[in-house]
Write an enzyme that holds these catalytic residues in place. Structure first.
Site, PDB file in Angstrom:
ATOM      1  N   GLY A  39       0.808  -1.212   0.000  1.00  0.00           N
ATOM      2  CA  GLY A  39       0.000   0.000   0.000  1.00  0.00           C
ATOM      3  C   GLY A  39       0.846   1.269   0.000  1.00  0.00           C
ATOM      4  O   GLY A  39       0.521   2.230  -0.698  1.00  0.00           O
ATOM      5  N   ASN A  62      -8.279   4.202   8.378  1.00  0.00           N
ATOM      6  CA  ASN A  62      -7.713   3.066   9.093  1.00  0.00           C
ATOM      7  C   ASN A  62      -7.845   3.172  10.610  1.00  0.00           C
ATOM      8  O   ASN A  62      -7.756   2.177  11.309  1.00  0.00           O
ATOM      9  CB  ASN A  62      -6.237   2.874   8.716  1.00  0.00           C
ATOM     10  N   GLN A  81      -7.801  -0.046   3.314  1.00  0.00           N
ATOM     11  CA  GLN A  81      -8.699  -0.610   4.331  1.00  0.00           C
ATOM     12  C   GLN A  81     -10.025  -1.075   3.729  1.00  0.00           C
ATOM     13  O   GLN A  81     -10.702  -1.915   4.297  1.00  0.00           O
ATOM     14  CB  GLN A  81      -8.978   0.419   5.435  1.00  0.00           C
ATOM     15  N   SER A  87      -3.572  -3.299  -0.639  1.00  0.00           N
ATOM     16  CA  SER A  87      -2.454  -4.056  -0.077  1.00  0.00           C
ATOM     17  C   SER A  87      -2.912  -5.437   0.362  1.00  0.00           C
ATOM     18  O   SER A  87      -3.977  -5.575   0.974  1.00  0.00           O
ATOM     19  CB  SER A  87      -1.887  -3.278   1.111  1.00  0.00           C
ATOM     20  N   GLY A  88      -2.101  -6.450   0.072  1.00  0.00           N
ATOM     21  CA  GLY A  88      -2.476  -7.826   0.367  1.00  0.00           C
ATOM     22  C   GLY A  88      -2.681  -8.156   1.832  1.00  0.00           C
ATOM     23  O   GLY A  88      -3.633  -8.841   2.196  1.00  0.00           O
ATOM     24  N   HIS A  89      -1.788  -7.633   2.679  1.00  0.00           N
ATOM     25  CA  HIS A  89      -1.803  -8.111   4.076  1.00  0.00           C
ATOM     26  C   HIS A  89      -2.948  -7.549   4.912  1.00  0.00           C
ATOM     27  O   HIS A  89      -3.120  -7.937   6.067  1.00  0.00           O
ATOM     28  CB  HIS A  89      -0.448  -7.864   4.753  1.00  0.00           C
ATOM     29  N   THR A 103      11.481  -8.074 -10.917  1.00  0.00           N
ATOM     30  CA  THR A 103      10.928  -9.410 -11.123  1.00  0.00           C
ATOM     31  C   THR A 103       9.654  -9.566 -10.311  1.00  0.00           C
ATOM     32  O   THR A 103       9.623  -9.221  -9.129  1.00  0.00           O
ATOM     33  CB  THR A 103      11.964 -10.470 -10.697  1.00  0.00           C
ATOM     34  N   CYS A 141       2.699   6.667  19.012  1.00  0.00           N
ATOM     35  CA  CYS A 141       3.939   6.478  19.761  1.00  0.00           C
ATOM     36  C   CYS A 141       4.859   5.460  19.105  1.00  0.00           C
ATOM     37  O   CYS A 141       6.043   5.434  19.362  1.00  0.00           O
ATOM     38  CB  CYS A 141       3.657   6.070  21.193  1.00  0.00           C
TER      39      CYS A 141
HETATM   40  C1  LIG Z   1      -1.807  -0.284   6.009  1.00  0.00           C
HETATM   41  C2  LIG Z   1      -2.168   0.926   5.233  1.00  0.00           C
HETATM   42  C3  LIG Z   1      -1.302   1.459   4.263  1.00  0.00           C
HETATM   43  C4  LIG Z   1       0.076   0.890   4.015  1.00  0.00           C
HETATM   44  O1  LIG Z   1       0.031  -0.362   3.400  1.00  0.00           O
HETATM   45  P1  LIG Z   1       1.335  -1.306   3.462  1.00  0.00           P
HETATM   46  O2  LIG Z   1       0.989  -2.433   2.573  1.00  0.00           O
HETATM   47  O3  LIG Z   1       1.501  -1.715   4.876  1.00  0.00           O
HETATM   48  O4  LIG Z   1       2.468  -0.503   2.950  1.00  0.00           O
HETATM   49  C5  LIG Z   1      -1.722   2.553   3.542  1.00  0.00           C
HETATM   50  N1  LIG Z   1      -2.924   3.099   3.754  1.00  0.00           N
HETATM   51  C6  LIG Z   1      -3.793   2.627   4.666  1.00  0.00           C
HETATM   52  C7  LIG Z   1      -5.125   3.262   4.824  1.00  0.00           C
HETATM   53  C8  LIG Z   1      -3.438   1.527   5.439  1.00  0.00           C
HETATM   54  O5  LIG Z   1      -4.288   1.076   6.356  1.00  0.00           O
END
Ligand SMILES: *Cc1c(COP(=O)(O)O)cnc(C)c1O
Length: 394
Positions: free
Chosen positions: A72, A152, A180, A200-202, A238, A326
């Protein structure tokens, strides 16, 4: 500690077992570089294309409008910096909001140092961008509007369709950070007039280190990573084949289960919100009550510090997040909570709980009981609370 209740799914999620299973062969068996000529490796090109198709389908986009990235943050950086470069001759003004993720805000600061002017839109008390202010902020030289799909921290979902319509009406590009929202909320890039979208995948039970940027056909955008000709010469490197396969699987899973999964999450979310509101005094729900991510709960508790709350919850096996930054080494309260108008001391006592499809009512009952006890204990140690109680009893 035997019990672990993970309620920090906005930070990251567990990679789903079927996602890991889908990825495994691409580490050990089909490890070829998709750019190679021989069939063994070239077959991976088609595998990557198949994932692109799945993801594009989830957004109403075309497969060749999906560009894989390393997550992301990269997608957000790319969308802003490359648009600024490609359209900088046309204008140097960008509009965003005060509650964006730091991947957007810090990129905006970077662009400000390079001669771009950024307008940071306010949000209302629920965290929604004010459309009237957006209209007023638009200038002749505005080249981009970037507003996140859903926040988020407080979960508020923005009026994306309206923002897209305003951007289109003025011929301005519209980017949205949907990290999100993707997999949690239905998204149609055409209906919302979205020109670029980050995911973003995770954040949706996929692997870490893989993301994509959707770039609408016709948008003039420069490459961000220079090198080979991968991703139609727009993003060298790659291909992360296992990551892409995992992301494809996670996206498919998120889309096919969305309706049922989010209905269940919404119900559990509202159950815990209600318990907290009725059982813990002097608290405030942050973010829009209805128009919020199905799995997001964010509360401020008066007279306590979010950090102490997190530590006590951790001792009870509960993983959560607070409203202060923090982790980045500063003790400033979150920019999002300040933007919705919370005073510093209230913003400091904030807690974010984000559910997953594995969260149960029993988990949340345990959280509610623990929270009640912890908040009371922390308040009993607070001189501010003591003064408050004395005043009340007068
Ligand atoms: C987690 C997050 C990102 C960053 O994504 P990553 O894959 O961790 O770099 C960007 N924007 C929002 C709103 C997110 O919650």
């Amino acid at each position: 500690m035997d019990r672990l209740i993970y309620l920090d799914n906005a930070a990251t999620t567990k990679t789903a077992p079927e996602v890991v299973e889908a990825m495994m062969p691409y580490f050990t068996e089909y490890y070829g570089n998709p750019s190679s000529v021989y069939g063994f490796a070239a077959a991976n090109k088609e595998v990557v294309t198949a994932q692109r198709e799945k993801i594009a389908g989830a957004l109403g986009a075309a497969p060749n409008e999906i560009y894989f990235t390393a997550g992301g943050s990269e997608s957000d950086n790319w969308a802003l910096v490359a648009t600024a470069e490609a359209y900088g001759a046309k204008g140097k003004h960008i509009i965003t909001s005060k509650i964006e993720h730091h991947a957007i805000l810090h990129t905006c600061e970077y662009l400000e140092k390079r001669g771009f002017e950024i307008t940071y839109l306010d949000v209302d008390g629920n965290g929604e961008v004010k459309l009237e202010q957006l209209r007023e902020a638009i200038r002749e030289d505005t080249i981009l509007i970037s507003v996140m799909f859903a926040n988020n921290e407080i979960g508020t979902i923005q009026p994306i369709q309206e923002i897209g319509a305003i951007a289109k009406e003025h011929g301005i590009l519209f980017h949205t950070d949907a990290v999100q929202a993707f997999g949690q909320v239905p998204i149609d890039v055409d209906a919302c007039h979205i020109d670029m979208l980050s995911a973003s995948g995770h954040k949706l039970n996929g692997p870490k280190g893989i993301g994509f940027l959707y770039i609408r056909k016709g948008v003039k955008i420069r490459s961000f990573i220079h090198g080979g000709a991968q991703e139609r010469k727009r993003r060298a490197g790659t291909e992360n084949v296992p990551g892409i396969v995992g992301f494809g699987k996670a996206a498919e899973r998120a889309v096919t289960t969305m309706k049922e999964r989010t209905a269940k999450e919404r119900e559990l979310r509202d159950y815990l919100i209600k318990r907290i509101e009725t059982e813990i005094p002097y608290c405030r729900l942050n973010g829009d009550r209805a128009n919020r991510l199905p799995n997001n709960i964010n509360f401020s508790f008066q007279f306590i510090e979010g950090e102490s709350l997190l530590i006590m919850l951790d001792m009870k096996g509960i993983c959560a997040s607070s409203g202060s930054a923090c982790t980045s080494g500063s003790l400033d309260p979150s920019h999002v909570l300040l933007a919705i108008g919370l005073p510093h001391e209230i913003a400091h006592g904030s807690l974010r709980l984000t559910l997953s499809d594995e969260t149960t009512k029993e988990d949340l009952d345990y959280v509610a009981e623990s929270l009640k006890e912890i908040v009371q204990n922390l308040r009993n140690m607070s001189p501010l609370y003591e003064d408050f109680v004395k005043k009340q009893s007068k």
